[in-house]
Design a protein around this motif. Structure first.
Motif, PDB file in Angstrom:
ATOM      1  N   TRP A 216       0.739  -1.336   0.003  1.00  0.00           N
ATOM      2  CA  TRP A 216      -0.151   0.179   0.063  1.00  0.00           C
ATOM      3  C   TRP A 216       1.060   0.987   0.127  1.00  0.00           C
ATOM      4  N   HIS A 217       0.319   2.398  -0.797  1.00  0.00           N
ATOM      5  CA  HIS A 217       1.248   3.604  -0.824  1.00  0.00           C
ATOM      6  C   HIS A 217       0.101   4.784  -0.920  1.00  0.00           C
ATOM      7  N   GLY A 218       0.418   5.808   0.071  1.00  0.00           N
ATOM      8  CA  GLY A 218      -0.564   6.937   0.170  1.00  0.00           C
ATOM      9  C   GLY A 218      -0.117   7.645   1.445  1.00  0.00           C
ATOM     10  N   THR A 219      -1.496   8.355   1.883  1.00  0.00           N
ATOM     11  CA  THR A 219      -1.251   9.232   3.095  1.00  0.00           C
ATOM     12  C   THR A 219      -2.212   8.843   4.021  1.00  0.00           C
ATOM     13  N   ASP A 220      -1.842   8.996   5.165  1.00  0.00           N
ATOM     14  CA  ASP A 220      -3.073   8.940   6.203  1.00  0.00           C
ATOM     15  C   ASP A 220      -3.018   9.969   7.325  1.00  0.00           C
ATOM     16  N   ASP A 221      -3.742   9.840   8.389  1.00  0.00           N
ATOM     17  CA  ASP A 221      -3.792  10.906   9.449  1.00  0.00           C
ATOM     18  C   ASP A 221      -2.314  11.122  10.086  1.00  0.00           C
ATOM     19  N   SER A 222      -1.268   9.857  10.121  1.00  0.00           N
ATOM     20  CA  SER A 222      -0.084   9.802  10.616  1.00  0.00           C
ATOM     21  C   SER A 222       1.070  10.236   9.663  1.00  0.00           C
TER      22      SER A 222
ATOM     23  N   PRO B 228       3.453  12.798   7.868  1.00  0.00           N
ATOM     24  CA  PRO B 228       4.036  14.116   7.935  1.00  0.00           C
ATOM     25  C   PRO B 228       3.572  15.091   6.649  1.00  0.00           C
ATOM     26  N   PRO B 229       3.389  16.247   6.861  1.00  0.00           N
ATOM     27  CA  PRO B 229       3.001  17.071   5.610  1.00  0.00           C
ATOM     28  C   PRO B 229       4.197  17.031   4.632  1.00  0.00           C
ATOM     29  N   GLY B 230       3.800  16.888   3.245  1.00  0.00           N
ATOM     30  CA  GLY B 230       4.749  16.964   2.251  1.00  0.00           C
ATOM     31  C   GLY B 230       5.432  15.502   1.880  1.00  0.00           C
ATOM     32  N   HIS B 231       4.943  14.326   2.564  1.00  0.00           N
ATOM     33  CA  HIS B 231       5.400  13.238   2.527  1.00  0.00           C
ATOM     34  C   HIS B 231       4.378  12.103   2.269  1.00  0.00           C
ATOM     35  N   SER B 232       4.787  10.873   1.905  1.00  0.00           N
ATOM     36  CA  SER B 232       3.778   9.837   1.585  1.00  0.00           C
ATOM     37  C   SER B 232       4.500   8.619   2.413  1.00  0.00           C
ATOM     38  N   ILE B 233       3.688   7.573   2.668  1.00  0.00           N
ATOM     39  CA  ILE B 233       4.215   6.220   3.353  1.00  0.00           C
ATOM     40  C   ILE B 233       3.742   5.211   2.361  1.00  0.00           C
ATOM     41  N   ALA B 234       4.474   4.041   2.512  1.00  0.00           N
ATOM     42  CA  ALA B 234       4.235   2.868   1.983  1.00  0.00           C
ATOM     43  C   ALA B 234       4.408   1.896   2.946  1.00  0.00           C
TER      44      ALA B 234
ATOM     45  N   PHE C 239       8.401   8.584   2.401  1.00  0.00           N
ATOM     46  CA  PHE C 239       9.007   9.310   1.331  1.00  0.00           C
ATOM     47  C   PHE C 239       8.787  10.659   1.144  1.00  0.00           C
ATOM     48  N   LYS C 240       9.516  11.244   0.709  1.00  0.00           N
ATOM     49  CA  LYS C 240       9.481  12.958   0.501  1.00  0.00           C
ATOM     50  C   LYS C 240       8.586  12.976  -0.836  1.00  0.00           C
ATOM     51  N   GLY C 241       7.416  13.475  -0.970  1.00  0.00           N
ATOM     52  CA  GLY C 241       6.703  13.780  -2.088  1.00  0.00           C
ATOM     53  C   GLY C 241       5.709  12.444  -1.991  1.00  0.00           C
ATOM     54  N   ASN C 242       5.070  12.261  -3.255  1.00  0.00           N
ATOM     55  CA  ASN C 242       3.903  11.402  -3.374  1.00  0.00           C
ATOM     56  C   ASN C 242       4.278  10.228  -4.312  1.00  0.00           C
ATOM     57  N   GLN C 243       5.551   9.860  -4.400  1.00  0.00           N
ATOM     58  CA  GLN C 243       6.168   8.783  -5.283  1.00  0.00           C
ATOM     59  C   GLN C 243       7.098   7.953  -4.242  1.00  0.00           C
ATOM     60  N   PRO C 244       6.842   6.477  -4.243  1.00  0.00           N
ATOM     61  CA  PRO C 244       7.600   5.761  -3.569  1.00  0.00           C
ATOM     62  C   PRO C 244       8.983   5.163  -4.298  1.00  0.00           C
ATOM     63  N   THR C 245       9.966   6.123  -4.254  1.00  0.00           N
ATOM     64  CA  THR C 245      11.183   6.116  -5.296  1.00  0.00           C
ATOM     65  C   THR C 245      12.344   5.908  -4.443  1.00  0.00           C
TER      66      THR C 245
ATOM     67  N   LYS D  55       9.793  11.751  13.716  1.00  0.00           N
ATOM     68  CA  LYS D  55      11.164  11.650  13.897  1.00  0.00           C
ATOM     69  C   LYS D  55      11.912  11.433  12.507  1.00  0.00           C
ATOM     70  N   LEU D  56      11.498  10.689  11.765  1.00  0.00           N
ATOM     71  CA  LEU D  56      12.230  10.457  10.414  1.00  0.00           C
ATOM     72  C   LEU D  56      12.090  11.837   9.558  1.00  0.00           C
ATOM     73  N   ALA D  57      10.934  12.448   9.445  1.00  0.00           N
ATOM     74  CA  ALA D  57      10.495  13.681   8.787  1.00  0.00           C
ATOM     75  C   ALA D  57      11.613  14.841   9.132  1.00  0.00           C
ATOM     76  N   ALA D  58      11.718  14.890  10.652  1.00  0.00           N
ATOM     77  CA  ALA D  58      12.654  15.974  11.334  1.00  0.00           C
ATOM     78  C   ALA D  58      13.979  15.697  11.041  1.00  0.00           C
ATOM     79  N   ARG D  59      14.359  14.524  10.998  1.00  0.00           N
ATOM     80  CA  ARG D  59      15.868  14.274  10.702  1.00  0.00           C
ATOM     81  C   ARG D  59      16.289  14.604   9.091  1.00  0.00           C
TER      82      ARG D  59
END
Length: 95
Positions: free
Chosen positions: A14-20, A22-28, A42-48, A88-92
Protein backbone atom coordinates in the motif's frame (compact mmCIF):
# COMPACT_ATOMS: atom_id res chain seq x y z
CA UNK A 1 21.33 -3.31 5.30
CA UNK A 2 17.77 -4.56 5.20
CA UNK A 3 16.32 -1.32 6.63
CA UNK A 4 17.47 0.63 3.57
CA UNK A 5 14.74 0.90 0.93
CA UNK A 6 15.46 -0.29 -2.61
CA UNK A 7 12.47 -0.27 -4.93
CA UNK A 8 13.87 -3.24 -6.85
CA UNK A 9 13.88 -5.37 -3.66
CA UNK A 10 10.67 -4.15 -2.03
CA UNK A 11 7.16 -5.53 -2.27
CA UNK A 12 4.87 -2.54 -1.65
CA UNK A 13 1.41 -3.52 -0.40
CA UNK A 14 0.00 0.00 0.00
CA UNK A 15 1.16 3.56 -0.74
CA UNK A 16 -0.52 6.86 0.12
CA UNK A 17 -1.15 9.16 3.06
CA UNK A 18 -3.14 8.96 6.27
CA UNK A 19 -3.48 10.98 9.48
CA UNK A 20 -0.02 9.87 10.65
CA UNK A 21 1.81 11.05 7.49
CA UNK A 22 3.96 14.16 7.95
CA UNK A 23 3.05 17.05 5.59
CA UNK A 24 4.78 16.85 2.21
CA UNK A 25 5.41 13.12 2.54
CA UNK A 26 3.82 9.80 1.66
CA UNK A 27 4.11 6.37 3.23
CA UNK A 28 4.15 2.80 2.00
CA UNK A 29 3.82 -0.53 3.73
CA UNK A 30 5.41 -3.70 2.48
CA UNK A 31 8.24 -6.14 2.88
CA UNK A 32 11.91 -6.10 2.00
CA UNK A 33 13.80 -8.87 0.21
CA UNK A 34 14.01 -10.84 3.48
CA UNK A 35 10.24 -10.67 4.07
CA UNK A 36 10.53 -8.18 6.95
CA UNK A 37 7.55 -5.84 7.25
CA UNK A 38 8.30 -2.11 7.08
CA UNK A 39 6.55 1.23 6.91
CA UNK A 40 8.58 3.47 4.58
CA UNK A 41 8.51 7.29 4.49
CA UNK A 42 9.03 9.20 1.24
CA UNK A 43 9.39 12.92 0.50
CA UNK A 44 6.63 13.80 -1.97
CA UNK A 45 4.06 11.43 -3.41
CA UNK A 46 6.14 8.73 -5.14
CA UNK A 47 7.76 5.68 -3.49
CA UNK A 48 11.13 5.90 -5.25
CA UNK A 49 14.69 5.30 -4.10
CA UNK A 50 15.46 9.02 -4.50
CA UNK A 51 12.47 10.11 -2.37
CA UNK A 52 13.15 7.62 0.44
CA UNK A 53 13.52 9.28 3.86
CA UNK A 54 13.61 6.32 6.24
CA UNK A 55 11.80 3.28 7.53
CA UNK A 56 9.96 1.99 10.55
CA UNK A 57 10.25 -1.67 11.45
CA UNK A 58 6.68 -2.77 12.10
CA UNK A 59 6.42 -4.36 15.56
CA UNK A 60 5.61 -8.07 15.50
CA UNK A 61 4.60 -8.44 19.16
CA UNK A 62 2.29 -6.53 21.45
CA UNK A 63 4.20 -4.02 23.54
CA UNK A 64 7.09 -3.67 21.06
CA UNK A 65 8.10 -0.12 20.17
CA UNK A 66 8.51 0.83 16.51
CA UNK A 67 12.20 0.88 15.53
CA UNK A 68 13.29 3.75 13.30
CA UNK A 69 15.98 3.59 10.60
CA UNK A 70 17.39 6.50 8.61
CA UNK A 71 17.86 6.85 4.86
CA UNK A 72 21.04 4.77 4.81
CA UNK A 73 19.55 2.00 6.94
CA UNK A 74 21.28 3.03 10.17
CA UNK A 75 19.49 2.81 13.52
CA UNK A 76 17.75 6.09 14.39
CA UNK A 77 16.11 5.11 17.67
CA UNK A 78 12.71 3.95 18.80
CA UNK A 79 9.40 5.77 19.13
CA UNK A 80 6.31 5.29 21.28
CA UNK A 81 4.09 4.85 18.20
CA UNK A 82 4.15 4.89 14.41
CA UNK A 83 3.13 8.55 14.09
CA UNK A 84 5.99 9.63 16.38
CA UNK A 85 8.38 7.43 14.38
CA UNK A 86 7.35 9.09 11.11
CA UNK A 87 7.68 12.55 12.66
CA UNK A 88 11.17 11.63 13.87
CA UNK A 89 12.21 10.60 10.36
CA UNK A 90 10.75 13.74 8.76
CA UNK A 91 12.54 15.95 11.31
CA UNK A 92 15.87 14.17 10.72
CA UNK A 93 15.51 14.63 6.95
CA UNK A 94 14.76 18.34 7.36
CA UNK A 95 17.81 18.94 9.62
Amino acid sequence: MPAKFRAADAAINWHGTDDSTPPGHSIATGTDSLGTAYLWLFKGNQPTDEAFVGSVLIPTCSGQAPTVYGRGGGFAGTAPDTKAALEKLAARAAA
